[in-house]
Scaffold this motif. Structure first.
Motif, PDB file in Angstrom:
ATOM      1  N   MET A 174       0.865  -1.146  -0.037  1.00 52.44           N
ATOM      2  CA  MET A 174       0.040   0.167  -0.021  1.00 52.44           C
ATOM      3  C   MET A 174       0.871   1.273  -0.034  1.00 52.44           C
ATOM      4  O   MET A 174       1.728   1.294   0.807  1.00 52.44           O
ATOM      5  CB  MET A 174      -0.873  -0.006   1.396  1.00 52.44           C
ATOM      6  CG  MET A 174      -1.910  -1.098   1.256  1.00 52.44           C
ATOM      7  SD  MET A 174      -2.937  -0.821   2.670  1.00 52.44           S
ATOM      8  CE  MET A 174      -4.300  -2.157   2.366  1.00 52.44           C
ATOM      9  N   SER A 175       0.530   2.341  -0.490  1.00 51.07           N
ATOM     10  CA  SER A 175       1.210   3.460  -0.807  1.00 51.07           C
ATOM     11  C   SER A 175       1.237   4.212   0.651  1.00 51.07           C
ATOM     12  O   SER A 175       0.199   4.110   1.232  1.00 51.07           O
ATOM     13  CB  SER A 175       0.801   4.459  -1.901  1.00 51.07           C
ATOM     14  OG  SER A 175      -0.731   4.933  -1.505  1.00 51.07           O
ATOM     15  N   ARG A 176       2.106   4.909   0.798  1.00 48.01           N
ATOM     16  CA  ARG A 176       2.266   5.644   2.117  1.00 48.01           C
ATOM     17  C   ARG A 176       1.668   7.031   1.873  1.00 48.01           C
ATOM     18  O   ARG A 176       2.043   8.001   0.912  1.00 48.01           O
ATOM     19  CB  ARG A 176       3.441   5.932   2.593  1.00 48.01           C
ATOM     20  CG  ARG A 176       3.834   6.825   3.952  1.00 48.01           C
ATOM     21  CD  ARG A 176       5.233   6.699   4.343  1.00 48.01           C
ATOM     22  NE  ARG A 176       6.060   7.460   3.293  1.00 48.01           N
ATOM     23  CZ  ARG A 176       7.334   7.912   3.703  1.00 48.01           C
ATOM     24  NH1 ARG A 176       7.793   7.836   4.823  1.00 48.01           N
ATOM     25  NH2 ARG A 176       8.218   8.270   2.759  1.00 48.01           N
ATOM     26  N   ASP A 177       0.577   7.658   2.585  1.00 45.98           N
ATOM     27  CA  ASP A 177       0.053   8.973   2.504  1.00 45.98           C
ATOM     28  C   ASP A 177      -0.334   9.575   3.715  1.00 45.98           C
ATOM     29  O   ASP A 177      -0.419   8.758   4.652  1.00 45.98           O
ATOM     30  CB  ASP A 177      -1.217   8.689   1.547  1.00 45.98           C
ATOM     31  CG  ASP A 177      -1.090   8.324   0.289  1.00 45.98           C
ATOM     32  OD1 ASP A 177      -0.333   9.097  -0.579  1.00 45.98           O
ATOM     33  OD2 ASP A 177      -1.785   7.180  -0.240  1.00 45.98           O
ATOM     34  N   LYS A 178      -0.201  10.893   3.703  1.00 48.03           N
ATOM     35  CA  LYS A 178      -0.908  11.627   4.872  1.00 48.03           C
ATOM     36  C   LYS A 178      -2.242  11.513   4.854  1.00 48.03           C
ATOM     37  O   LYS A 178      -2.893  12.400   4.155  1.00 48.03           O
ATOM     38  CB  LYS A 178      -0.361  12.946   4.665  1.00 48.03           C
ATOM     39  CG  LYS A 178      -0.282  13.907   5.994  1.00 48.03           C
ATOM     40  CD  LYS A 178       0.439  13.694   6.923  1.00 48.03           C
ATOM     41  CE  LYS A 178       0.317  14.591   8.374  1.00 48.03           C
ATOM     42  NZ  LYS A 178       0.242  13.993   9.591  1.00 48.03           N
ATOM     43  N   LEU A 179      -2.842  11.060   5.838  1.00 48.96           N
ATOM     44  CA  LEU A 179      -4.393  10.920   5.962  1.00 48.96           C
ATOM     45  C   LEU A 179      -4.820  12.330   6.554  1.00 48.96           C
ATOM     46  O   LEU A 179      -4.116  12.890   7.456  1.00 48.96           O
ATOM     47  CB  LEU A 179      -4.777   9.794   6.650  1.00 48.96           C
ATOM     48  CG  LEU A 179      -4.610   8.448   6.356  1.00 48.96           C
ATOM     49  CD1 LEU A 179      -5.152   7.405   7.066  1.00 48.96           C
ATOM     50  CD2 LEU A 179      -4.752   8.417   4.870  1.00 48.96           C
ATOM     51  N   THR A 180      -5.834  12.726   6.182  1.00 50.94           N
ATOM     52  CA  THR A 180      -6.157  14.174   6.652  1.00 50.94           C
ATOM     53  C   THR A 180      -7.951  13.872   7.073  1.00 50.94           C
ATOM     54  O   THR A 180      -8.622  13.152   6.667  1.00 50.94           O
ATOM     55  CB  THR A 180      -6.382  15.312   5.578  1.00 50.94           C
ATOM     56  OG1 THR A 180      -7.214  14.899   4.295  1.00 50.94           O
ATOM     57  CG2 THR A 180      -4.818  15.572   5.175  1.00 50.94           C
ATOM     58  N   ILE A 181      -8.244  14.703   7.898  1.00 54.31           N
ATOM     59  CA  ILE A 181      -9.618  14.681   8.444  1.00 54.31           C
ATOM     60  C   ILE A 181      -9.959  16.250   8.929  1.00 54.31           C
ATOM     61  O   ILE A 181      -9.316  16.734   9.769  1.00 54.31           O
ATOM     62  CB  ILE A 181      -9.691  13.762   9.780  1.00 54.31           C
ATOM     63  CG1 ILE A 181      -9.332  12.324   9.519  1.00 54.31           C
ATOM     64  CG2 ILE A 181     -11.191  13.986  10.217  1.00 54.31           C
ATOM     65  CD1 ILE A 181      -9.320  11.588  10.887  1.00 54.31           C
ATOM     66  N   SER A 182     -10.639  16.812   8.052  1.00 59.41           N
ATOM     67  CA  SER A 182     -10.561  18.069   8.433  1.00 59.41           C
ATOM     68  C   SER A 182     -11.534  18.411   9.556  1.00 59.41           C
ATOM     69  O   SER A 182     -12.476  17.304   9.975  1.00 59.41           O
ATOM     70  CB  SER A 182     -11.534  19.053   7.139  1.00 59.41           C
ATOM     71  OG  SER A 182     -12.990  18.521   7.338  1.00 59.41           O
ATOM     72  N   ASP A 183     -11.831  19.548  10.116  1.00 62.36           N
ATOM     73  CA  ASP A 183     -12.534  19.923  11.190  1.00 62.36           C
ATOM     74  C   ASP A 183     -14.031  19.688  10.933  1.00 62.36           C
ATOM     75  O   ASP A 183     -14.552  19.026  11.859  1.00 62.36           O
ATOM     76  CB  ASP A 183     -12.249  21.264  11.869  1.00 62.36           C
ATOM     77  CG  ASP A 183     -11.217  21.646  12.304  1.00 62.36           C
ATOM     78  OD1 ASP A 183     -10.234  20.803  12.576  1.00 62.36           O
ATOM     79  OD2 ASP A 183     -10.717  22.653  12.206  1.00 62.36           O
ATOM     80  N   GLU A 184     -14.699  19.796   9.680  1.00 62.91           N
ATOM     81  CA  GLU A 184     -15.919  19.593   9.327  1.00 62.91           C
ATOM     82  C   GLU A 184     -16.192  18.151   9.131  1.00 62.91           C
ATOM     83  O   GLU A 184     -17.057  17.769   9.977  1.00 62.91           O
ATOM     84  CB  GLU A 184     -16.084  20.203   8.109  1.00 62.91           C
ATOM     85  CG  GLU A 184     -17.491  20.222   7.671  1.00 62.91           C
ATOM     86  CD  GLU A 184     -18.047  20.537   6.326  1.00 62.91           C
ATOM     87  OE1 GLU A 184     -18.876  20.167   5.750  1.00 62.91           O
ATOM     88  OE2 GLU A 184     -17.057  21.771   5.947  1.00 62.91           O
ATOM     89  N   GLU A 185     -15.339  17.467   8.684  1.00 60.37           N
ATOM     90  CA  GLU A 185     -15.424  15.811   8.842  1.00 60.37           C
ATOM     91  C   GLU A 185     -15.412  15.442  10.162  1.00 60.37           C
ATOM     92  O   GLU A 185     -16.090  14.594  10.558  1.00 60.37           O
ATOM     93  CB  GLU A 185     -14.365  15.206   8.019  1.00 60.37           C
ATOM     94  CG  GLU A 185     -14.600  15.325   6.297  1.00 60.37           C
ATOM     95  CD  GLU A 185     -13.214  14.832   5.739  1.00 60.37           C
ATOM     96  OE1 GLU A 185     -13.342  14.295   4.827  1.00 60.37           O
ATOM     97  OE2 GLU A 185     -11.975  15.493   6.232  1.00 60.37           O
ATOM     98  N   PHE A 186     -14.402  15.848  11.038  1.00 62.05           N
ATOM     99  CA  PHE A 186     -14.183  15.325  12.354  1.00 62.05           C
ATOM    100  C   PHE A 186     -15.592  15.473  13.191  1.00 62.05           C
ATOM    101  O   PHE A 186     -16.003  14.964  13.759  1.00 62.05           O
ATOM    102  CB  PHE A 186     -13.021  15.735  12.972  1.00 62.05           C
ATOM    103  CG  PHE A 186     -12.624  15.555  14.189  1.00 62.05           C
ATOM    104  CD1 PHE A 186     -12.358  14.193  14.198  1.00 62.05           C
ATOM    105  CD2 PHE A 186     -12.634  16.464  15.302  1.00 62.05           C
ATOM    106  CE1 PHE A 186     -11.693  13.625  15.583  1.00 62.05           C
ATOM    107  CE2 PHE A 186     -12.083  15.771  16.646  1.00 62.05           C
ATOM    108  CZ  PHE A 186     -11.760  14.504  16.725  1.00 62.05           C
TER     109      PHE A 186
END
Length: 193
Positions: A174-186
């Motif tokens: 699997m590729s390595r990625d920086k996962l993000t969770i925006s404040d709105e998603e959170f």
């Protein structure tokens, strides 16, 4: 000694960087015991696994079922997923005679963090409790066929080197990625859960 199984065995590819995975699941499925058994470090949050010539990082997360009772665990979960670049998310599901209960536990996690489901590898813990392991292996693999990339079956007394190798096999594909969770998603995660 309990056998360690995997749906699809993958070749180990040495990576030029230290890969990383997050371990998620409910309380009592064996997340911390798994990490403690595999790791040579005990850093609580981020731990190192050494397997032959490769090392990889496992990040522990709070039990998904504790999020409602312990609001600060939301931030711990978010940090586990976003603090480092991630290859894989290992979703630990405790073996149960009821496949439906196992799928319910998985779907609870998938509803919460489905955005990252292409990184999911299901790990069925307590595999030594299976009464009909061959039949259960087939049914469980079939049930998770289109909803995760692989399935690993293990028990607490599974050979740690075998288990580390199977996990690394999934990670290195699997590729390595920086996962993000925006404040709105959170905020939506917390509202929907």
């Amino acid at each position: 000694m309990a056998q360690t199984l995997i749906k699809t065995k993958l070749n180990l590819i040495p990576l030029k960087y230290k890969s990383c995975a997050v371990v998620v699941g409910k309380t009592g499925v064996g997340k911390s015991v798994l990490i403690g058994g595999l790791c040579r470090s005990n850093e609580n949050f981020r731990n190192t696994v050494v397997h032959g010539d490769v090392t990889f990082c496992l990040i522990d997360s709070p039990g998904i079922d504790t999020l409602r009772q312990t609001p600060e665990n939301w931030n711990l979960l978010r940090n586990a997923l976003t603090a480092k670049c991630i290859n894989t998310i290992f979703v630990i599901i405790k073996y149960d005679f009821s496949l439906e209960r196992m799928l319910e536990d998985f779907n609870e996690i998938r509803r919460l963090m489905g955005k990252f489901s292409t990184r999911f590898v299901v790990m069925v813990s307590h595999w030594d409790a299976a009464q009909e392991p061959n039949e259960d292996f087939r049914k469980i693999c079939s049930s998770f066929e289109n909803i995760c990339s692989n399935v690993i079956f293990y028990s607490m007394d599974s050979p740690k080197n075998d288990l580390a190798g199977l996990m690394y096999g999934c990670i290195c594909h699997m590729s390595r990625d920086k996962l993000t969770i925006s404040d709105e998603e959170f905020s939506k995660w917390k509202e929907q859960y």
